[in-house]
Write a protein that holds these residues in place. Structure first.
Motif, PDB file in Angstrom:
ATOM      1  N   LYS A 133     -15.193  -3.332 -65.448  1.00  0.00           N
ATOM      2  CA  LYS A 133     -14.853  -3.052 -66.836  1.00  0.00           C
ATOM      3  C   LYS A 133     -15.213  -1.608 -67.149  1.00  0.00           C
ATOM      4  O   LYS A 133     -16.240  -1.110 -66.696  1.00  0.00           O
ATOM      5  N   ILE A 134     -14.346  -0.951 -67.912  1.00  0.00           N
ATOM      6  CA  ILE A 134     -14.565   0.444 -68.288  1.00  0.00           C
ATOM      7  C   ILE A 134     -14.541   0.548 -69.810  1.00  0.00           C
ATOM      8  O   ILE A 134     -13.657  -0.010 -70.470  1.00  0.00           O
ATOM      9  N   ARG A 135     -15.537   1.258 -70.317  1.00  0.00           N
ATOM     10  CA  ARG A 135     -15.612   1.477 -71.755  1.00  0.00           C
ATOM     11  C   ARG A 135     -15.370   2.941 -72.059  1.00  0.00           C
ATOM     12  O   ARG A 135     -15.999   3.825 -71.469  1.00  0.00           O
ATOM     13  N   ASP A 136     -14.466   3.210 -72.976  1.00  0.00           N
ATOM     14  CA  ASP A 136     -14.181   4.574 -73.373  1.00  0.00           C
ATOM     15  C   ASP A 136     -15.389   5.193 -74.075  1.00  0.00           C
ATOM     16  O   ASP A 136     -16.202   4.477 -74.665  1.00  0.00           O
ATOM     17  N   PRO A 137     -15.527   6.505 -74.023  1.00  0.00           N
ATOM     18  CA  PRO A 137     -16.648   7.163 -74.720  1.00  0.00           C
ATOM     19  C   PRO A 137     -16.601   6.875 -76.217  1.00  0.00           C
ATOM     20  O   PRO A 137     -15.527   6.802 -76.822  1.00  0.00           O
ATOM     21  N   SER A 138     -17.761   6.732 -76.801  1.00  0.00           N
ATOM     22  CA  SER A 138     -17.822   6.462 -78.237  1.00  0.00           C
ATOM     23  C   SER A 138     -17.554   7.735 -79.041  1.00  0.00           C
ATOM     24  O   SER A 138     -17.493   8.853 -78.500  1.00  0.00           O
ATOM     25  N   LYS A 139     -17.425   7.557 -80.305  1.00  0.00           N
ATOM     26  CA  LYS A 139     -17.161   8.701 -81.194  1.00  0.00           C
ATOM     27  C   LYS A 139     -18.306   9.695 -81.130  1.00  0.00           C
ATOM     28  O   LYS A 139     -18.099  10.913 -81.139  1.00  0.00           O
ATOM     29  N   LYS A 140     -19.529   9.204 -81.033  1.00  0.00           N
ATOM     30  CA  LYS A 140     -20.697  10.083 -80.995  1.00  0.00           C
ATOM     31  C   LYS A 140     -20.709  10.934 -79.727  1.00  0.00           C
ATOM     32  O   LYS A 140     -21.014  12.127 -79.763  1.00  0.00           O
ATOM     33  N   VAL A 141     -20.384  10.323 -78.602  1.00  0.00           N
ATOM     34  CA  VAL A 141     -20.351  11.059 -77.346  1.00  0.00           C
ATOM     35  C   VAL A 141     -19.255  12.118 -77.370  1.00  0.00           C
ATOM     36  O   VAL A 141     -19.445  13.252 -76.895  1.00  0.00           O
ATOM     37  N   MET A 142     -18.089  11.779 -77.924  1.00  0.00           N
ATOM     38  CA  MET A 142     -17.001  12.744 -77.999  1.00  0.00           C
ATOM     39  C   MET A 142     -17.376  13.928 -78.880  1.00  0.00           C
ATOM     40  O   MET A 142     -17.088  15.081 -78.543  1.00  0.00           O
ATOM     41  N   GLU A 143     -18.042  13.655 -80.021  1.00  0.00           N
ATOM     42  CA  GLU A 143     -18.462  14.743 -80.898  1.00  0.00           C
ATOM     43  C   GLU A 143     -19.494  15.622 -80.223  1.00  0.00           C
ATOM     44  O   GLU A 143     -19.481  16.849 -80.366  1.00  0.00           O
ATOM     45  N   GLY A 154     -26.999  19.403 -63.323  1.00  0.00           N
ATOM     46  CA  GLY A 154     -27.714  18.234 -62.802  1.00  0.00           C
ATOM     47  C   GLY A 154     -27.274  16.938 -63.430  1.00  0.00           C
ATOM     48  O   GLY A 154     -27.742  15.865 -63.061  1.00  0.00           O
ATOM     49  N   LYS A 155     -26.367  17.002 -64.420  1.00  0.00           N
ATOM     50  CA  LYS A 155     -25.878  15.802 -65.077  1.00  0.00           C
ATOM     51  C   LYS A 155     -24.362  15.843 -65.043  1.00  0.00           C
ATOM     52  O   LYS A 155     -23.735  16.767 -65.567  1.00  0.00           O
ATOM     53  N   GLU A 156     -23.770  14.848 -64.382  1.00  0.00           N
ATOM     54  CA  GLU A 156     -22.325  14.875 -64.171  1.00  0.00           C
ATOM     55  C   GLU A 156     -21.547  14.685 -65.463  1.00  0.00           C
ATOM     56  O   GLU A 156     -20.517  15.300 -65.692  1.00  0.00           O
ATOM     57  N   GLU A 157     -22.040  13.796 -66.334  1.00  0.00           N
ATOM     58  CA  GLU A 157     -21.307  13.503 -67.561  1.00  0.00           C
ATOM     59  C   GLU A 157     -22.239  12.840 -68.548  1.00  0.00           C
ATOM     60  O   GLU A 157     -23.345  12.415 -68.211  1.00  0.00           O
ATOM     61  N   TYR A 158     -21.815  12.774 -69.793  1.00  0.00           N
ATOM     62  CA  TYR A 158     -22.570  12.046 -70.787  1.00  0.00           C
ATOM     63  C   TYR A 158     -22.371  10.543 -70.541  1.00  0.00           C
ATOM     64  O   TYR A 158     -21.242  10.060 -70.488  1.00  0.00           O
ATOM     65  N   THR A 159     -23.448   9.793 -70.400  1.00  0.00           N
ATOM     66  CA  THR A 159     -23.365   8.375 -70.094  1.00  0.00           C
ATOM     67  C   THR A 159     -23.470   7.539 -71.357  1.00  0.00           C
ATOM     68  O   THR A 159     -23.689   8.069 -72.466  1.00  0.00           O
ATOM     69  N   THR A 160     -23.346   6.225 -71.176  1.00  0.00           N
ATOM     70  CA  THR A 160     -23.451   5.317 -72.319  1.00  0.00           C
ATOM     71  C   THR A 160     -24.859   5.295 -72.879  1.00  0.00           C
ATOM     72  O   THR A 160     -25.071   4.857 -74.006  1.00  0.00           O
ATOM     73  N   ASP A 161     -25.858   5.811 -72.123  1.00  0.00           N
ATOM     74  CA  ASP A 161     -27.221   5.864 -72.650  1.00  0.00           C
ATOM     75  C   ASP A 161     -27.341   6.890 -73.759  1.00  0.00           C
ATOM     76  O   ASP A 161     -28.288   6.867 -74.548  1.00  0.00           O
ATOM     77  N   ASP A 162     -26.395   7.836 -73.812  1.00  0.00           N
ATOM     78  CA  ASP A 162     -26.443   8.882 -74.828  1.00  0.00           C
ATOM     79  C   ASP A 162     -26.028   8.377 -76.201  1.00  0.00           C
ATOM     80  O   ASP A 162     -26.212   9.075 -77.188  1.00  0.00           O
ATOM     81  N   ASP A 163     -25.462   7.177 -76.282  1.00  0.00           N
ATOM     82  CA  ASP A 163     -25.009   6.662 -77.578  1.00  0.00           C
ATOM     83  C   ASP A 163     -25.495   5.233 -77.779  1.00  0.00           C
ATOM     84  O   ASP A 163     -24.781   4.399 -78.312  1.00  0.00           O
ATOM     85  N   ASP A 164     -26.731   4.956 -77.359  1.00  0.00           N
ATOM     86  CA  ASP A 164     -27.262   3.603 -77.509  1.00  0.00           C
ATOM     87  C   ASP A 164     -27.375   3.202 -78.974  1.00  0.00           C
ATOM     88  O   ASP A 164     -27.332   2.021 -79.308  1.00  0.00           O
ATOM     89  N   ASP A 165     -27.562   4.186 -79.857  1.00  0.00           N
ATOM     90  CA  ASP A 165     -27.714   3.873 -81.276  1.00  0.00           C
ATOM     91  C   ASP A 165     -26.396   3.965 -82.031  1.00  0.00           C
ATOM     92  O   ASP A 165     -26.369   3.929 -83.253  1.00  0.00           O
TER      93      ASP A 165
END
Length: 229
Positions: A133-143, A154-165
């Motif tokens: 399953k793949i989840r698209d980036p949230s609005k917060k991550v895109m902003e 050292g960080k390939e991309e913003y992960t889902t941990d970046d928008d836990d809230d």
């Protein structure tokens, strides 16, 4: 079998593949002496039950299930594969012992061509199949990506941990099947009877004979009803 204390727990497992002969069967359900139906099992497996690989959940002296350090139920089996000091293998199913041919088609590490060293050959690899399953980036991550630019070094991309809230997380969507490579298959194991006089071969012969018993082609039917009336 008891755990081998001499082996480190972080040791990587070795994978083998096999195709069991028809004189060995596998019962996928856990064995329970109270509910086991020998006649039904023999009918289902068409008589090939003399060398049946079984397993069950281990119990202690009080009849309670035994668990490992992680809380998982411990399993035990009537079957084991033994590797001897000369490198040969035997398969033990109950009291029956089968010879095992170890067919290794991999390229040894001493091969002169470095690019082929360790290649599995026709042994192949072990894969685990699972639904992804793949989840698209949230609005917060895109902003954040638009504001800060590419992720830091050292960080390939913003992960889902970046928008836990983030309360507006998109739902994960099915993305087909993913194959994960578990490891390389060391060799193919081919079990066989130790001889034509072995108990396993005799049991196979009896099962085949029982399956192929000839029945009378002319059936006799006795009735007291006159079919012409």
């Amino acid at each position: 079998d008891d755990e081998d204390k001499s082996k480190p727990k972080d040791q990587k497992p070795t994978y083998h593949i096999t195709k069991l002969p028809n004189l060995v069967g596998i019962q996928p359900m856990a064995y329970d002496r109270e509910t086991h139906d020998a006649e039904k099992e023999e009918e289902y497996y068409r008589g090939y039950v003399h060398n049946m690989i079984r397993w069950r959940y281990k119990k202690d002296a009080n009849g309670e299930f035994v668990r490992d350090d992680d809380g998982n139920l411990v399993r035990e089996s009537n079957t084991r594969v033994v590797k001897w000091s000369d490198g040969s293998y035997t398969l033990h199913v109950g009291t029956e012992v089968l010879e095992v041919d170890n067919l290794d088609s991999s390229v040894p590490d001493t091969h002169p061509d470095e690019s082929l060293r360790g290649f599995a050959g026709i042994n192949g690899y072990v894969y685990a199949s699972q639904k992804a399953k793949i989840r698209d980036p949230s609005k917060k991550v895109m902003e954040r990506a638009e504001k800060e630019g590419p992720p830091p070094d050292g960080k390939e991309e913003y992960t889902t941990d970046d928008d836990d809230d983030d309360d507006e997380k998109p739902e994960a969507q099915p993305a087909g099947t993913v194959l994960e490579c578990i490891g390389q298959i060391a060799s193919r194991l081919a079990p066989r009877p130790s001889s034509l006089a072995s108990e396993a071969h005799r049991n196979l012969k009896l099962a085949v004979q029982k399956r192929n018993v000839k029945r009378a082609r002319i059936a006799e039917i006795v009735t007291e009803v006159d079919p012409e009336k």
